[in-house]
Design a protein around this motif. Structure first.
Motif, PDB file in Angstrom:
ATOM      1  N   LEU A 157     -19.629 -18.543 -24.567  1.00  0.00           N
ATOM      2  CA  LEU A 157     -20.074 -19.863 -24.347  1.00  0.00           C
ATOM      3  C   LEU A 157     -21.588 -20.181 -24.725  1.00  0.00           C
ATOM      4  O   LEU A 157     -22.440 -19.139 -24.478  1.00  0.00           O
ATOM      5  N   TRP A 158     -22.093 -21.338 -24.759  1.00  0.00           N
ATOM      6  CA  TRP A 158     -23.586 -21.478 -25.421  1.00  0.00           C
ATOM      7  C   TRP A 158     -24.424 -20.804 -24.246  1.00  0.00           C
ATOM      8  O   TRP A 158     -25.609 -20.400 -24.499  1.00  0.00           O
ATOM      9  N   ASN A 159     -23.940 -20.951 -22.964  1.00  0.00           N
ATOM     10  CA  ASN A 159     -24.912 -20.363 -21.663  1.00  0.00           C
ATOM     11  C   ASN A 159     -24.541 -19.048 -21.008  1.00  0.00           C
ATOM     12  O   ASN A 159     -24.995 -18.780 -19.997  1.00  0.00           O
ATOM     13  N   GLN A 160     -23.746 -18.284 -21.884  1.00  0.00           N
ATOM     14  CA  GLN A 160     -23.499 -16.850 -21.415  1.00  0.00           C
ATOM     15  C   GLN A 160     -24.528 -16.062 -21.783  1.00  0.00           C
ATOM     16  O   GLN A 160     -24.271 -14.915 -22.686  1.00  0.00           O
ATOM     17  N   TYR A 161     -25.796 -16.176 -21.150  1.00  0.00           N
ATOM     18  CA  TYR A 161     -27.069 -15.347 -21.831  1.00  0.00           C
ATOM     19  C   TYR A 161     -26.648 -13.681 -21.450  1.00  0.00           C
ATOM     20  O   TYR A 161     -27.083 -13.168 -22.386  1.00  0.00           O
ATOM     21  N   ILE A 208     -18.326  -8.027 -18.109  1.00  0.00           N
ATOM     22  CA  ILE A 208     -18.980  -8.578 -19.339  1.00  0.00           C
ATOM     23  C   ILE A 208     -19.419  -7.080 -20.053  1.00  0.00           C
ATOM     24  O   ILE A 208     -19.483  -7.138 -21.288  1.00  0.00           O
ATOM     25  N   GLU A 209     -20.035  -6.224 -19.363  1.00  0.00           N
ATOM     26  CA  GLU A 209     -20.593  -5.132 -19.928  1.00  0.00           C
ATOM     27  C   GLU A 209     -19.721  -4.418 -20.771  1.00  0.00           C
ATOM     28  O   GLU A 209     -19.914  -3.791 -21.848  1.00  0.00           O
ATOM     29  N   ILE A 210     -18.395  -4.227 -20.053  1.00  0.00           N
ATOM     30  CA  ILE A 210     -17.448  -3.565 -20.836  1.00  0.00           C
ATOM     31  C   ILE A 210     -16.814  -4.338 -21.919  1.00  0.00           C
ATOM     32  O   ILE A 210     -16.586  -3.767 -23.140  1.00  0.00           O
ATOM     33  N   LYS A 211     -16.691  -5.695 -21.684  1.00  0.00           N
ATOM     34  CA  LYS A 211     -16.345  -6.525 -22.880  1.00  0.00           C
ATOM     35  C   LYS A 211     -17.272  -6.356 -24.025  1.00  0.00           C
ATOM     36  O   LYS A 211     -16.884  -6.140 -25.268  1.00  0.00           O
ATOM     37  N   ALA A 212     -18.387  -6.216 -23.908  1.00  0.00           N
ATOM     38  CA  ALA A 212     -19.522  -6.281 -24.844  1.00  0.00           C
ATOM     39  C   ALA A 212     -19.189  -4.986 -25.769  1.00  0.00           C
ATOM     40  O   ALA A 212     -19.636  -4.791 -26.810  1.00  0.00           O
ATOM     41  N   LYS A 213     -19.228  -3.831 -24.786  1.00  0.00           N
ATOM     42  CA  LYS A 213     -18.915  -2.222 -25.614  1.00  0.00           C
ATOM     43  C   LYS A 213     -17.695  -2.356 -26.208  1.00  0.00           C
ATOM     44  O   LYS A 213     -17.750  -1.880 -27.600  1.00  0.00           O
ATOM     45  N   LEU A 214     -16.645  -3.065 -25.966  1.00  0.00           N
ATOM     46  CA  LEU A 214     -15.482  -3.075 -26.671  1.00  0.00           C
ATOM     47  C   LEU A 214     -15.629  -4.032 -28.167  1.00  0.00           C
ATOM     48  O   LEU A 214     -15.335  -3.454 -29.148  1.00  0.00           O
ATOM     49  N   ASP A 215     -16.552  -5.033 -27.807  1.00  0.00           N
ATOM     50  CA  ASP A 215     -16.822  -5.858 -29.097  1.00  0.00           C
ATOM     51  C   ASP A 215     -17.813  -4.886 -30.080  1.00  0.00           C
ATOM     52  O   ASP A 215     -17.463  -4.913 -31.256  1.00  0.00           O
ATOM     53  N   ILE A 242     -15.404  -9.182  -9.487  1.00  0.00           N
ATOM     54  CA  ILE A 242     -15.455  -8.889 -11.027  1.00  0.00           C
ATOM     55  C   ILE A 242     -15.730 -10.220 -11.710  1.00  0.00           C
ATOM     56  O   ILE A 242     -15.633 -11.427 -11.143  1.00  0.00           O
ATOM     57  N   ARG A 243     -16.470 -10.187 -12.721  1.00  0.00           N
ATOM     58  CA  ARG A 243     -17.118 -11.466 -13.306  1.00  0.00           C
ATOM     59  C   ARG A 243     -16.062 -11.717 -14.693  1.00  0.00           C
ATOM     60  O   ARG A 243     -15.563 -10.836 -15.474  1.00  0.00           O
ATOM     61  N   TYR A 244     -15.787 -12.903 -14.798  1.00  0.00           N
ATOM     62  CA  TYR A 244     -14.886 -13.208 -16.069  1.00  0.00           C
ATOM     63  C   TYR A 244     -15.552 -14.212 -16.649  1.00  0.00           C
ATOM     64  O   TYR A 244     -16.377 -14.919 -16.428  1.00  0.00           O
ATOM     65  N   GLU A 245     -15.377 -13.842 -18.098  1.00  0.00           N
ATOM     66  CA  GLU A 245     -16.150 -14.656 -19.196  1.00  0.00           C
ATOM     67  C   GLU A 245     -15.459 -16.210 -19.370  1.00  0.00           C
ATOM     68  O   GLU A 245     -15.972 -17.086 -19.228  1.00  0.00           O
TER      69      GLU A 245
END
Length: 209
Positions: free
Chosen positions: A118-122, A154-161, A198-201
């Motif tokens: 999302l545009w504001n998911q800084y 988010i941290e794990i999501k970015a690492k998987l990316d 937990i935070r969801y994207e």
């Protein structure tokens, strides 16, 4: 060679074929949305693409037009009351994502890649910078999506990316596609609304529009 030319060619061929073969499903979905709720059949949402350039992602509308504007689904206290009856089915089956085939044909997206932020998911964008995951076309599906989707922070999501970036290739893309089909059939990793601890994207993918 694969990333710059072959991957793009595969995206175009598969997307055009899918659009042709699924044209009947597009028409039925559009008609059903229009007949069962007020508002347009599609909605457009600002996302972050390759090299952090913004583009408008296309989805089938799954939420009512009186839903609070610019509020992510996962931040709504009771998102189920805003989701249309048809929208529930579209979200559970991920059919609301089908119009993104148009984004792929336009060159905004790829079939496989990190899901567009999302545009504001800084915070997510910053985390992806660590792994070079903002430097490729975002995907209709991705390695993070088939390894947890809404259930991972988010941290794990970015690492998987980032893991996807390292392993990107024809065989790995095929693996992601097959795992996507399995996840959709099993409906794994989909969460709606506020979750504790937990935070969801994206919730199920929609921003209210």
């Amino acid at each position: 060679m694969y990333i710059n030319k072959i991957k793009r060619l595969i995206d175009l061929i598969l997307s055009f074929l899918a659009m042709i073969l699924l044209s009947w499903l597009f028409l039925i979905t559009i008609a059903t949305i229009k007949l069962t709720s007020k508002g347009p059949a599609f909605f457009f949402q600002k996302r972050i693409g390759k090299d952090k350039k913004e583009f408008n992602i296309i989805k089938f509308r799954t939420m009512k037009i009186d839903t609070p504007k610019n509020t992510p689904t996962h931040l709504l206290e009771s998102p189920e009351k805003y989701i249309t009856s048809v929208g529930k089915l579209l979200r559970k089956t991920s059919l609301d994502e089908l119009p993104q085939l148009i984004n792929i044909i336009k060159g905004d997206m790829s079939i496989v890649g990190p899901r567009p932020a999302l545009w504001n998911q800084y915070d997510l964008i910053a985390e992806r910078d660590k792994y070079g995951a903002n430097n490729v076309r975002p995907g209709l599906t991705g390695w993070a999506q088939v390894n947890g989707r809404d259930e991972i922070p988010i941290e794990i999501k970015a690492k998987l990316d980032g893991d996807y970036i390292k392993r990107m290739g024809f065989i790995f893309d095929i693996k992601c596609m097959f795992k996507t089909v399995s996840c959709v059939i099993k409906r794994e990793g989909v969460k709606e609304g506020l979750q504790e601890g937990i935070r969801y994207e994206e919730g199920s993918g929609d921003w209210c529009q």
